[in-house]
Design a protein around this motif. Structure first.
Motif, PDB file in Angstrom:
ATOM      1  N   TYR A 188       0.470  11.323   4.542  1.00  0.00           N
ATOM      2  CA  TYR A 188       0.370  11.940   5.866  1.00  0.00           C
ATOM      3  C   TYR A 188       0.559  13.445   5.741  1.00  0.00           C
ATOM      4  O   TYR A 188       1.214  13.935   4.830  1.00  0.00           O
ATOM      5  N   PHE A 199       3.628  14.027   3.339  1.00  0.00           N
ATOM      6  CA  PHE A 199       4.570  12.932   3.152  1.00  0.00           C
ATOM      7  C   PHE A 199       3.865  11.708   2.594  1.00  0.00           C
ATOM      8  O   PHE A 199       2.727  11.410   2.984  1.00  0.00           O
ATOM      9  N   ASN A 234       0.839  -1.194   0.000  1.00  0.00           N
ATOM     10  CA  ASN A 234       0.000   0.000   0.000  1.00  0.00           C
ATOM     11  C   ASN A 234       0.868   1.235   0.000  1.00  0.00           C
ATOM     12  O   ASN A 234       2.090   1.162   0.205  1.00  0.00           O
ATOM     13  N   PHE A 272       9.403   6.855   5.022  1.00  0.00           N
ATOM     14  CA  PHE A 272       8.832   8.105   4.526  1.00  0.00           C
ATOM     15  C   PHE A 272       9.793   8.835   3.606  1.00  0.00           C
ATOM     16  O   PHE A 272      11.013   8.734   3.734  1.00  0.00           O
ATOM     17  N   GLN A 298       0.732   5.305   1.578  1.00  0.00           N
ATOM     18  CA  GLN A 298      -0.002   6.141   2.525  1.00  0.00           C
ATOM     19  C   GLN A 298       0.453   7.597   2.406  1.00  0.00           C
ATOM     20  O   GLN A 298       1.610   7.872   2.112  1.00  0.00           O
ATOM     21  N   LEU A 337      -4.917   5.917   2.870  1.00  0.00           N
ATOM     22  CA  LEU A 337      -4.146   4.731   2.506  1.00  0.00           C
ATOM     23  C   LEU A 337      -4.765   4.144   1.250  1.00  0.00           C
ATOM     24  O   LEU A 337      -5.996   3.948   1.200  1.00  0.00           O
ATOM     25  N   LEU A 389       7.577   0.974   7.590  1.00  0.00           N
ATOM     26  CA  LEU A 389       7.100   2.099   6.803  1.00  0.00           C
ATOM     27  C   LEU A 389       8.211   3.133   6.674  1.00  0.00           C
ATOM     28  O   LEU A 389       8.797   3.556   7.668  1.00  0.00           O
ATOM     29  N   ARG A 444       4.323  19.794  14.711  1.00  0.00           N
ATOM     30  CA  ARG A 444       3.438  18.734  15.211  1.00  0.00           C
ATOM     31  C   ARG A 444       3.830  17.378  14.634  1.00  0.00           C
ATOM     32  O   ARG A 444       4.704  17.276  13.778  1.00  0.00           O
ATOM     33  N   GLY A 445       3.174  16.343  15.144  1.00  0.00           N
ATOM     34  CA  GLY A 445       3.396  15.006  14.602  1.00  0.00           C
ATOM     35  C   GLY A 445       2.648  14.796  13.294  1.00  0.00           C
ATOM     36  O   GLY A 445       1.833  15.616  12.889  1.00  0.00           O
ATOM     37  N   LEU A 446       2.955  13.698  12.632  1.00  0.00           N
ATOM     38  CA  LEU A 446       2.280  13.386  11.369  1.00  0.00           C
ATOM     39  C   LEU A 446       0.878  12.851  11.633  1.00  0.00           C
ATOM     40  O   LEU A 446       0.644  12.128  12.606  1.00  0.00           O
ATOM     41  N   HIS A 449      -2.284  10.807   9.694  1.00  0.00           N
ATOM     42  CA  HIS A 449      -2.625   9.978   8.538  1.00  0.00           C
ATOM     43  C   HIS A 449      -3.783  10.602   7.758  1.00  0.00           C
ATOM     44  O   HIS A 449      -4.780  11.037   8.327  1.00  0.00           O
ATOM     45  N   GLN A 488       1.745  16.962   8.037  1.00  0.00           N
ATOM     46  CA  GLN A 488       2.412  17.426   9.240  1.00  0.00           C
ATOM     47  C   GLN A 488       2.314  18.940   9.302  1.00  0.00           C
ATOM     48  O   GLN A 488       2.892  19.647   8.473  1.00  0.00           O
TER      49      GLN A 488
END
Lengths: 113, 110
Positions: B35, B88, B31, B100, B33, B48, B98, B41-43, B45, B37
């Motif tokens: 994301y 990303f 797959n 990136f 995906q 997918l 995974l 901050r954090g990523l 989702h 950001q």
């Protein structure tokens, strides 16, 4: 749900010091991982774990240590901090490796002087 | 490496315009995906898409996947200032973690 919680949010270390970055998730995810993010470099995988008691190295493991004694926690240890480890560190978890979405913490901004 | 590579590195558009970002990867995948950001901050989702899917929609997001070209695109329609972020892609092969890419920085100007 808290999701993925990282502590601390900010940290300044002196060269040679050691410390542990904490990561905890409350989603009962088997898979957890640590990334570092540097300007222009994207996210690079440091270590990951597919379950309690199982860890493996990622792309940039040198200088870092991990353990996974419980499903919930995945701490990252810096053994002897170096200025090259100045970065933003992210912890992530997912229920099934990359088959499902990953959930990220808010990051720990680490500066080594 | 399964690393996704996003293109362009940076994109600046006016509010209301569409934004398109591309991702290329190297080998067969399970797959892909996407994301987002936000700064500091954090990523998070976004979407997918599995290898047997060609297109997927989620709100104003449209993702396409071309496995023959080993590429994917993310389209954000009617962009808003709040869409300003880094985006990303991450390609998953099924037997590696995974990984990136370096991301596309999107600026939406009001």
């Amino acid at each position: 749900n808290a999701g993925v919680t990282q502590t601390p949010k900010f940290q300044v270390l002196k060269t040679g010091q050691s410390m542990t970055l904490q990561c905890a998730q409350d989603m009962n995810h088997e898979y957890m991982s640590w990334y570092r993010q540097d300007p222009g470099m994207g996210l690079r995988l440091i270590h990951y774990s597919v379950g309690a008691g199982i860890t493996d190295q990622g792309e940039v493991p040198n200088g870092y240590n991990v353990s996974r004694s419980t499903t919930e926690d995945f701490p990252l240890r810096l053994l002897s901090a170096a200025p090259s480890q100045t970065s933003v560190y992210f912890c992530a978890s997912s229920s099934n490796r990359g088959h499902t979405e990953a959930f990220f913490g808010q990051g720990t901004r680490l500066t080594v002087v | 490496s399964q690393q996704g590579e996003e293109d362009p590195q940076a994109l600046s558009i006016q509010e209301g315009e569409n934004a398109t970002m591309n991702c290329s990867y190297k080998t067969s995948i399970n797959n892909l995906q996407w994301y987002r950001q936000n700064s500091g901050r954090g990523l998070v989702h976004l979407i997918l898409i599995r290898s047997n899917e060609r297109e997927k929609h989620s709100g104003r997001l449209r993702v396409t996947l071309d496995t023959s070209k080993k590429s994917s695109s993310l389209l954000i329609t009617a962009s808003r200032a709040a869409d300003t972020a880094s985006y990303f892609c991450a390609a998953y092969s099924g037997n590696t973690p995974l990984v990136f890419g370096k991301g596309t920085r999107l600026s939406v100007i009001a």
